[in-house]
Design a protein around this motif. Structure first.
Motif, PDB file in Angstrom:
ATOM      1  N   THR A   1      13.489 -84.861 -15.690  1.00  0.00           N
ATOM      2  CA  THR A   1      12.220 -84.257 -15.309  1.00  0.00           C
ATOM      3  C   THR A   1      11.584 -85.056 -14.178  1.00  0.00           C
ATOM      4  OG1 THR A   1      10.868 -85.560 -16.841  1.00  0.00           O
ATOM      5  CG2 THR A   1      11.884 -83.520 -17.696  1.00  0.00           C
ATOM      6  N   GLN A   2      10.732 -84.398 -13.429  1.00  0.00           N
ATOM      7  CA  GLN A   2      10.056 -85.056 -12.315  1.00  0.00           C
ATOM      8  C   GLN A   2       9.293 -86.289 -12.779  1.00  0.00           C
ATOM      9  OE1 GLN A   2      10.165 -84.124  -9.050  1.00  0.00           O
ATOM     10  NE2 GLN A   2       8.615 -85.526  -8.251  1.00  0.00           N
ATOM     11  N   SER A   3       8.543 -86.165 -13.859  1.00  0.00           N
ATOM     12  CA  SER A   3       7.728 -87.294 -14.323  1.00  0.00           C
ATOM     13  C   SER A   3       8.586 -88.461 -14.796  1.00  0.00           C
ATOM     14  CB  SER A   3       6.791 -86.840 -15.443  1.00  0.00           C
ATOM     15  OG  SER A   3       7.525 -86.331 -16.556  1.00  0.00           O
ATOM     16  N   ASP A   4       9.694 -88.165 -15.483  1.00  0.00           N
ATOM     17  CA  ASP A   4      10.576 -89.236 -15.954  1.00  0.00           C
ATOM     18  C   ASP A   4      11.215 -89.986 -14.795  1.00  0.00           C
ATOM     19  OD1 ASP A   4      10.059 -88.707 -18.596  1.00  0.00           O
ATOM     20  OD2 ASP A   4      11.895 -87.563 -18.955  1.00  0.00           O
TER      21      ASP A   4
ATOM     22  N   GLU B   1      10.101 -90.197 -11.678  1.00  0.00           N
ATOM     23  CA  GLU B   1       9.069 -90.977 -10.990  1.00  0.00           C
ATOM     24  C   GLU B   1       8.804 -92.278 -11.741  1.00  0.00           C
ATOM     25  OE1 GLU B   1       5.473 -89.002  -9.797  1.00  0.00           O
ATOM     26  OE2 GLU B   1       6.515 -87.106  -9.456  1.00  0.00           O
ATOM     27  N   ALA B   2       8.841 -92.219 -13.067  1.00  0.00           N
ATOM     28  CA  ALA B   2       8.607 -93.426 -13.866  1.00  0.00           C
ATOM     29  C   ALA B   2       9.702 -94.461 -13.636  1.00  0.00           C
ATOM     30  CB  ALA B   2       8.528 -93.051 -15.353  1.00  0.00           C
TER      31      ALA B   2
ATOM     32  N   PRO C   1       7.110 -89.194  -5.686  1.00  0.00           N
ATOM     33  CA  PRO C   1       7.362 -87.779  -5.995  1.00  0.00           C
ATOM     34  C   PRO C   1       8.493 -87.186  -5.164  1.00  0.00           C
ATOM     35  CG  PRO C   1       5.014 -88.191  -5.918  1.00  0.00           C
ATOM     36  CD  PRO C   1       5.676 -89.438  -5.414  1.00  0.00           C
TER      37      PRO C   1
END
Length: 407
Positions: A395-398, A400-401, A373
Motif C-alpha cells: 500500500t502507498q502508506s506502508d 512511504e513508511a 509519496p
C-alpha cells in the motif's frame, strides 16, 4: 498447481572461472564460429591496459575492434550506434567488458541489430508500450561473451534495461522514460569470471556492485517463482557472500576470497532470469525508485534499502524466513518467527556495514522527505513487484513508511 509441482526452464551461458581465464576466450569464439568480435565497454575501461591487454590477447585474431560509448545511463542512442556498427562492420559476436551497463547495452545492441529498425520507430514504441519489441522468434541474435569486472550479477541474465536519450516532452533527465527487454536469446553464450581482471577493480567499486548481486540471492528465496533448484543455489550463494564479502574492505583481497565471492555471485543469480519469470522483486523495486530519481549507484541504493525492506516484508508475510535463516546461519529451532526475522535483518545490515556502504537515504544528494509519496508510487508500479511473495499487498502508506525508516 499443486504446491509440490513446478516447472523450471533455464539455459545459462557456460561459466569460465579462474585467474587469467580470458586467455581461453579465443578458443570459445572459435568453437562458436565467431570471426569478428567487438568489445563493448566504457571509455575509461578501454584505456586501462592491465584489463584490455589480456582481453585482446585472449580474443586474438578474432578481435575486430572496440565500441567504448557505454555510459551508466544506458541510452538508446548509444545502443543504436552500436547496432549500426555491427551491420556496417559485419560483427558476429559481442564481448561486453565491465559492469552491468556494458552487459545490458550488449544485449540491447544485439536486439536492435536483429531487426535494424529506425531509431525513431523504436523510441515511439518505448513511449507507447514501455518496452522494446524484439525481432521475431525465428531470428537468431548475436552471441554474447560476457567479461564482467564488477559484481551486480547481470551476466547470467536474459534481461536488460535502457533509457531514452531524447524526450519529446522536454522532461528532466530523471524523468526520461526507460524500458526493459527480456528474451532467452539475450542470455550470454559464455561468461568469463577472470579473477585477475576482477582484482584490477577497486574494492569500493566491487563492494557497491556486490550489494546488488547479494540482494538477488536473498530475493530468489522469497519470490513467488521460487523452486527447489533455485532455493539450493540461492542459499549457497547468500551463505558464500555473507561470509566472504567483508574481505572486500581489507587492504588487499586474496585470490581465494575473491574466488569465493564470485562463486557466491554466480550461485545467487543462477536461475534468476528465465523465459517465464524474473525472480528479483521487492528490494529491487525500492532500488529502482531510488536510483532512477537520484544520482546514486544501484548497489548503494540497495545497501540503504535492503534491511528496511526486509523488515517491512516480514511484518507483512512469512517471506520464507526459515530458509533465509539457513542461508545466513542465524536463529535456531527455539527462536520465534519474529526473532528469526530480526536475526535475518541484522545479518543483512551487518553485511552492508562490513562493506562500508551508506545506511541512510538522507546520504543521497537531492533526497527530501517530500519525495516519499512519489517514490512509494514508483515502487508499487515497478514491474519487479509482481515477483514478490504472493500474499504481499503493498500500500502507498506502508511503502512511504519504509522510506521514512530508511531516511
Amino acid at each position: 498447481m499443486d504446491g509440490n509441482a513446478y516447472s523450471f526452464e533455464y539455459q545459462p551461458g557456460a561459466i569460465h572461472h579462474g585467474p587469467g581465464i580470458v586467455a581461453e576466450l579465443g578458443s570459445e569464439l572459435e568453437r562458436h564460429g565467431v570471426s569478428r568480435a567487438l568489445i563493448v565497454t566504457d571509455a575509461t575501461l578501454a584505456d586501462v591496459p592491465v584489463v584490455m591487454e589480456p582481453l585482446r590477447d585472449g580474443i586474438g585474431e578474432r578481435l575486430h575492434g572496440v565500441f567504448d560509448d557505454i555510459t551508466p545511463e544506458k541510452y538508446l542512442r548509444d545502443a543504436a550506434a552500436g547496432a549500426r556498427r555491427v551491420h556496417e562492420e559485419d560483427i558476429d559476436a559481442l564481448v561486453p567488458l565491465g559492469g552491468g551497463s556494458s552487459l545490458d547495452m550488449a544485449k540491447q545492441i544485439s536486439a536492435l541489430a536483429g531487426h535494424d529498425r529506425p531509431l525513431n520507430e523504436v523510441t515511439d514504441e518505448i513511449l507507447d508500450r514501455g518496452e522494446m519489441i524484439l525481432p521475431d522468434d525465428e531470428v537468431a541474435l548475436m552471441d554474447i561473451f560476457a567479461v564482467p569486472t564488477t559484481l551486480p550479477g547481470a551476466d547470467l541474465s536474459q534481461v536488460a534495461g535502457i533509457k531514452l536519450s531524447l524526450d519529446p516532452e522536454g522532461k528532466s533527465k530523471d524523468e526520461i522514460p526507460s524500458a526493459g527487454v527480456s528474451d532467452s536469446r539475450l542470455m550470454p553464450t559464455a561468461v568469463f569470471h577472470d579473477l585477475d581482471l576482477f582484482a584490477t577493480t577497486p574494492n569500493p567499486i566491487l563492494a557497491r556492485s556486490a550489494m546488488n548481486g547479494f540482494d538477488k540471492g536473498i530475493e530468489m528465496l522469497y519470490t513467488r517463482h521460487h523452486n527447489p533448484l533455485t532455493d539450493g543455489t540461492a542459499v549457497r550463494g547468500v551463505r558464500l557472500l555473507h561470509e566472504n564479502l567483508p574481505a572486500l574492505t581489507a587492504d588487499s583481497t586474496s585470490e581465494a576470497d575473491l574466488s569465493r565471492i564470485l562463486q557466491g555471485i554466480a550461485a545467487a543469480q543462477y536461475g534468476l532470469s528465465t523465459p517465464n519469470a524474473y525472480r528479483a522483486s521487492v528490494i529491487h523495486s525500492f532500488g529502482h525508485a531510488i536510483a532512477r530519481n537520484y544520482t546514486v549507484q544501484q548497489g548503494v541504493a540497495h545497501a540503504i534499502a535492503a534491511p528496511h525492506v526486509l523488515r517491512y516484508l516480514f511484518e507483512q508475510v512469512d517471506g520464507r524466513r526459515d530458509l533465509l535463516a539457513e542461508a545466513f546461519d542465524v536463529g535456531d529451532e527455539a527462536a520465534t518467527p519474529d526473532e528469526t526475522a530480526a536475526a535475518i535483518v541484522d545479518a543483512v545490515a551487518e553485511t552492508r556495514d562490513a562493506l562500508d556502504l551508506p545506511s541512510q537515504l538522507r546520504a543521497v544528494d537531492g533526497t527530501e522527505k517530500g519525495h516519499f509519496p512519489a517514490l512509494a508510487k514508483a515502487v508499487i508500479e515497478d514491474p519487479f513487484m509482481e515477483a514478490g511473495p504472493e500474499d504481499l499487498e503493498a500500500t502507498q502508506s506502508d511503502i512511504e513508511a519504509v522510506f521514512e525508516q530508511m531516511w
